[in-house]
Write a protein that holds these residues in place. Structure first.
Motif, PDB file in Angstrom:
ATOM      1  N   GLY A 145       0.960  -1.214   0.237  1.00 30.21           N
ATOM      2  CA  GLY A 145      -0.021   0.090  -0.208  1.00 30.21           C
ATOM      3  C   GLY A 145       0.592   0.926   0.313  1.00 30.21           C
ATOM      4  N   LYS A 146       2.191   1.203  -0.320  1.00 27.60           N
ATOM      5  CA  LYS A 146       2.887   2.433  -1.074  1.00 27.60           C
ATOM      6  C   LYS A 146       2.430   3.571  -1.757  1.00 27.60           C
ATOM      7  N   VAL A 147       1.874   3.373  -2.983  1.00 26.73           N
ATOM      8  CA  VAL A 147       1.592   4.370  -3.568  1.00 26.73           C
ATOM      9  C   VAL A 147       0.300   5.033  -3.414  1.00 26.73           C
ATOM     10  N   ALA A 148      -0.341   5.148  -2.259  1.00 29.78           N
ATOM     11  CA  ALA A 148      -1.241   6.307  -1.939  1.00 29.78           C
ATOM     12  C   ALA A 148      -0.638   6.833  -0.969  1.00 29.78           C
ATOM     13  N   LEU A 149       0.052   6.596   0.589  1.00 28.00           N
ATOM     14  CA  LEU A 149       1.208   7.448   0.533  1.00 28.00           C
ATOM     15  C   LEU A 149       2.405   8.147   0.139  1.00 28.00           C
ATOM     16  N   LYS A 150       2.514   8.116  -1.467  1.00 31.22           N
ATOM     17  CA  LYS A 150       3.437   8.736  -2.304  1.00 31.22           C
ATOM     18  C   LYS A 150       3.029   9.658  -3.319  1.00 31.22           C
ATOM     19  N   LEU A 151       1.611   9.397  -3.275  1.00 24.92           N
ATOM     20  CA  LEU A 151       0.543  10.282  -4.022  1.00 24.92           C
ATOM     21  C   LEU A 151       0.067  11.723  -3.053  1.00 24.92           C
ATOM     22  N   GLY A 152       0.300  11.247  -2.020  1.00 24.32           N
ATOM     23  CA  GLY A 152       0.309  12.735  -1.247  1.00 24.32           C
ATOM     24  C   GLY A 152      -0.918  12.144  -0.119  1.00 24.32           C
ATOM     25  N   ASN A 153      -0.430  11.139   0.876  1.00 23.64           N
ATOM     26  CA  ASN A 153      -1.082  11.017   2.254  1.00 23.64           C
ATOM     27  C   ASN A 153      -1.999  10.093   2.066  1.00 23.64           C
ATOM     28  N   ILE A 154      -3.094   9.667   1.198  1.00 25.40           N
ATOM     29  CA  ILE A 154      -3.978   9.179   1.241  1.00 25.40           C
ATOM     30  C   ILE A 154      -4.494   7.872   2.282  1.00 25.40           C
ATOM     31  N   PRO A 155      -5.506   8.169   3.247  1.00 26.36           N
ATOM     32  CA  PRO A 155      -5.535   7.151   4.097  1.00 26.36           C
ATOM     33  C   PRO A 155      -6.127   5.816   2.779  1.00 26.36           C
ATOM     34  N   GLN A 156      -5.673   4.316   3.639  1.00 32.13           N
ATOM     35  CA  GLN A 156      -6.236   3.447   2.533  1.00 32.13           C
ATOM     36  C   GLN A 156      -7.533   2.465   3.991  1.00 32.13           C
ATOM     37  N   LEU A 157      -8.511   3.340   4.526  1.00 28.50           N
ATOM     38  CA  LEU A 157      -9.018   3.344   5.116  1.00 28.50           C
ATOM     39  C   LEU A 157     -10.041   1.633   5.034  1.00 28.50           C
ATOM     40  N   ALA A 158     -10.805   1.448   3.277  1.00 29.03           N
ATOM     41  CA  ALA A 158     -11.801   1.042   2.701  1.00 29.03           C
ATOM     42  C   ALA A 158     -10.844   1.119   1.300  1.00 29.03           C
ATOM     43  N   LEU A 159     -10.969  -0.325   0.407  1.00 29.19           N
ATOM     44  CA  LEU A 159     -11.311  -0.076  -1.163  1.00 29.19           C
ATOM     45  C   LEU A 159     -12.263  -0.240  -1.421  1.00 29.19           C
ATOM     46  N   PRO A 160     -12.644   0.206  -2.268  1.00 29.93           N
ATOM     47  CA  PRO A 160     -12.402   0.829  -3.783  1.00 29.93           C
ATOM     48  C   PRO A 160     -12.266   2.207  -3.355  1.00 29.93           C
ATOM     49  N   PHE A 161     -11.298   2.792  -3.494  1.00 30.80           N
ATOM     50  CA  PHE A 161     -11.228   4.527  -3.541  1.00 30.80           C
ATOM     51  C   PHE A 161     -10.206   4.838  -4.787  1.00 30.80           C
ATOM     52  N   THR A 162     -10.815   5.834  -5.479  1.00 29.15           N
ATOM     53  CA  THR A 162      -9.999   6.481  -6.974  1.00 29.15           C
ATOM     54  C   THR A 162      -9.836   7.550  -7.031  1.00 29.15           C
ATOM     55  N   VAL A 163      -8.783   8.611  -7.483  1.00 27.42           N
ATOM     56  CA  VAL A 163      -7.951   9.333  -7.388  1.00 27.42           C
ATOM     57  C   VAL A 163      -7.583   9.870  -8.671  1.00 27.42           C
TER      58      VAL A 163
END
Length: 195
Positions: A145-163
């Protein structure tokens, strides 16, 4: 018995403090590294995008695709990019990802890239899902789950999510719920109309 409850309460407090300190990364490690980059503060309403003047650059998201090739968000500058975070075990993802693939096939010629970010998943299960559902857009395997953190510290509380990333490489929207393809299409039409 009171002593056992007291020890349990103290242990829980210690665990909470440790979890909070682990999440912040110590001495502002993320903030120092990405001072001029996007930092997640909340999701967008369905179909809405952040006004262009308020957008911030996406962090340096990259990874390895299921087929072994490399992915780097920077290479997509000039295009609108849909980053869909999913996993093969996620019920809503099992519906959303194939629907996104149908939309991708329909609009990719308009300058839109879709990239799936398979996170917290088993690689063979992800590969089976992609093959069975004939998913045609590239999939990054991101088990930790590193991509969301690198992207902008987006928490991965639940899936799915879209940027959504605009043509300038800035974060235009973060949807922290399952999207219907019509909601995604509305947002993409807005971004494609921008110069």
């Amino acid at each position: 018995m009171k002593r056992l409850h007291g020890l349990l309460a103290a242990a829980l407090v210690c665990l909470g403090v440790l979890a909070l300190s682990a999440c912040t990364g110590g001495s502002d490690a993320v903030d120092t590294q990405q001072q001029t980059s996007y930092q997640f503060t909340g999701g967008n309403k369905l179909g809405a995008v952040t006004p262009a003047a308020q957008r911030e650059p996406a962090g340096p998201a990259s990874g390895t695709l299921l087929d072994g090739a490399k992915f780097g968000l920077a290479a997509a500058k000039g295009k609108v990019v849909v980053l869909n975070f999913w996993a093969s075990w996620c019920g809503p993802c099992q519906t959303e990802t194939p629907q996104f693939d149908l939309l991708y096939r329909k609009i990719k010629s308009r300058g839109v890239d879709f990239v799936g970010i398979d996170t917290k998943d088993d690689k063979s299960a992800a590969e089976d899902f992609v093959t069975t559902n004939k998913i045609s857009f590239p999939i990054v395997f991101d088990q930790p789950g590193k991509v969301a953190l690198k992207l902008g510290n987006i928490p991965q509380l639940a899936l799915p999510f879209t940027v959504l990333i605009d043509k300038q490489g800035k974060v235009a929207a973060v949807y922290i719920v399952r999207l219907a393809d019509r909601d995604l299409q509305t947002a993409l039409d807005k971004l494609l109309a921008e110069r």
